[in-house]
Design an enzyme around this catalytic site. Sequence first.
Site, PDB file in Angstrom:
ATOM      1  N   THR A   1       0.859  -1.194   0.000  1.00  0.00           N
ATOM      2  CA  THR A   1       0.000   0.000   0.000  1.00  0.00           C
ATOM      3  C   THR A   1       0.890   1.237   0.000  1.00  0.00           C
ATOM      4  O   THR A   1       1.976   1.215   0.582  1.00  0.00           O
ATOM      5  CB  THR A   1      -0.884  -0.024   1.268  1.00  0.00           C
ATOM      6  OG1 THR A   1      -1.820  -1.075   1.127  1.00  0.00           O
ATOM      7  CG2 THR A   1      -1.607   1.290   1.492  1.00  0.00           C
TER       8      THR A   1
ATOM      9  N   ARG B   1     -14.829  -6.570   0.188  1.00  0.00           N
ATOM     10  CA  ARG B   1     -14.129  -6.077   1.383  1.00  0.00           C
ATOM     11  C   ARG B   1     -13.413  -4.746   1.075  1.00  0.00           C
ATOM     12  O   ARG B   1     -12.738  -4.599   0.067  1.00  0.00           O
ATOM     13  CB  ARG B   1     -13.100  -7.120   1.829  1.00  0.00           C
ATOM     14  CG  ARG B   1     -12.282  -6.711   3.059  1.00  0.00           C
ATOM     15  CD  ARG B   1     -10.943  -6.123   2.683  1.00  0.00           C
ATOM     16  NE  ARG B   1     -10.095  -5.894   3.854  1.00  0.00           N
ATOM     17  CZ  ARG B   1      -8.975  -5.185   3.826  1.00  0.00           C
ATOM     18  NH1 ARG B   1      -8.554  -4.645   2.712  1.00  0.00           N
ATOM     19  NH2 ARG B   1      -8.262  -5.011   4.922  1.00  0.00           N
TER      20      ARG B   1
ATOM     21  N   GLY C   1     -10.803  -1.933   2.984  1.00  0.00           N
ATOM     22  CA  GLY C   1      -9.933  -1.760   4.152  1.00  0.00           C
ATOM     23  C   GLY C   1      -9.981  -0.341   4.694  1.00  0.00           C
ATOM     24  O   GLY C   1     -10.935   0.403   4.458  1.00  0.00           O
ATOM     25  N   ASP C   2      -8.929   0.025   5.408  1.00  0.00           N
ATOM     26  CA  ASP C   2      -8.878   1.343   6.044  1.00  0.00           C
ATOM     27  C   ASP C   2      -8.460   2.461   5.098  1.00  0.00           C
ATOM     28  O   ASP C   2      -8.754   3.628   5.350  1.00  0.00           O
ATOM     29  CB  ASP C   2      -7.879   1.298   7.213  1.00  0.00           C
ATOM     30  CG  ASP C   2      -6.478   0.927   6.734  1.00  0.00           C
ATOM     31  OD1 ASP C   2      -6.351  -0.028   5.935  1.00  0.00           O
ATOM     32  OD2 ASP C   2      -5.506   1.594   7.143  1.00  0.00           O
TER      33      ASP C   2
ATOM     34  N   THR D   1      -0.791   2.084   6.931  1.00  0.00           N
ATOM     35  CA  THR D   1      -0.706   0.864   6.133  1.00  0.00           C
ATOM     36  C   THR D   1      -0.679  -0.330   7.078  1.00  0.00           C
ATOM     37  O   THR D   1      -0.168  -0.226   8.192  1.00  0.00           O
ATOM     38  CB  THR D   1       0.541   0.859   5.228  1.00  0.00           C
ATOM     39  OG1 THR D   1       0.626  -0.421   4.589  1.00  0.00           O
ATOM     40  CG2 THR D   1       1.829   1.110   6.006  1.00  0.00           C
ATOM     41  N   GLY D   2      -1.236  -1.425   6.630  1.00  0.00           N
ATOM     42  CA  GLY D   2      -1.228  -2.606   7.485  1.00  0.00           C
ATOM     43  C   GLY D   2      -2.568  -3.316   7.447  1.00  0.00           C
ATOM     44  O   GLY D   2      -3.339  -3.163   6.502  1.00  0.00           O
TER      45      GLY D   2
ATOM     46  N   GLY E   1      -5.918  -3.648   7.667  1.00  0.00           N
ATOM     47  CA  GLY E   1      -6.893  -2.568   7.650  1.00  0.00           C
ATOM     48  C   GLY E   1      -7.999  -2.659   8.677  1.00  0.00           C
ATOM     49  O   GLY E   1      -8.442  -1.637   9.217  1.00  0.00           O
TER      50      GLY E   1
END
Length: 345
Positions: free
Chosen positions: A212, A240, A242-243, A263-264, A266
Amino acid sequence: MKRTQMFVLLAVCFLCAAGGQLVNGQELLNQGRYVLLIHGGAGTILREKMSPAKEKNYRLALEKALKAGYTAIKSGRPAPEAVQAAIRVLEDDSLFNAGRGAVFTHDGKNELDASIMDGKTGKAGAVAGVTVIKNPIDAAKAVMERSEHVMMAGRGAELFARECGLTIVDPRYFYTEERWQGLQRAIREDARKSKPDHSYQGTGYPDYKLGTVGAVALDQEGNLAAGTSTGGMTNKKFGRIGDSPVIGAGTYAKNQTAAVSCTGWGEYFIRSVAAYDLSALMEYQNMPVAAAGEAVMKKIGALGGDGGLIALDQNGNAAMPFNTAGMYRAAITNDGKTEIYIYKD
Ligand code: ASP
């Protein structure tokens, strides 16, 4: 207090306020003011698994993105434009999980998410689950500047991007063999697990959410902006999201506090409202950006999540904490000094 003592004290205070402080272990190299930070994702990035050629390519890509954002800042462009310029470079580079080179969904598609926020106006824009927009960050910025909305998803977002004249591509543009093979590995891994429907959360395959990209910028007028762009997680299902496109989770910017891009994993960043939490810690507890960044990552870790973030305040103080093995990350100071890091040490 004697006049000389007073002078020394004032000088020290001035230096502390003017000097950027990039916090993460020994990363205190430049004493200049940081104007742009970028990341290319956090995850299982191990020195022993990286070939010198691959590492060089990552470094070159990060440097190119830094330069693009820095050029915008130096030409007096507003912070959101610097963020967009840096992220576009990373989206166009297939090394990263954003734009070309994005990870695949379970159904073998690339569904992209991006967001941007202007710290001066508090305006924000985001797109989620888009499949044909070449540079999702352009679409996020268009949502922020050319619509009355904050977030658009799927077909509607794509229609809006077309109407704005953004570059539309065939979905095959995003394909890379490496990411396709990553999906096949992830599907095989999931077949071995007892709960395959939750499998996108698994950590069995190291590159499942790597790459990301994000940027935070401080322009010449002292305004902040943040942006993030991603393909999400390999093997994601059921639409889905994510964040990364969620304002307050993966991206947040406020002049009075900081610009943040995460990042990571989410789901944890959404549940923690991570980017906004960093800003709130600065606003309500007067924490410096570095301490707030560390606190946010500690909370994510305590919940069982992993990843990292980049954050920049109006004085050019920077933080890049992460709790994974590595995070592609880079920074540039007001006077053009660059720093690029990949591993923990
Ligand atoms: N945070 C992104 C997501 O969950 C993935 C990543 O940052 O690597 O979609």
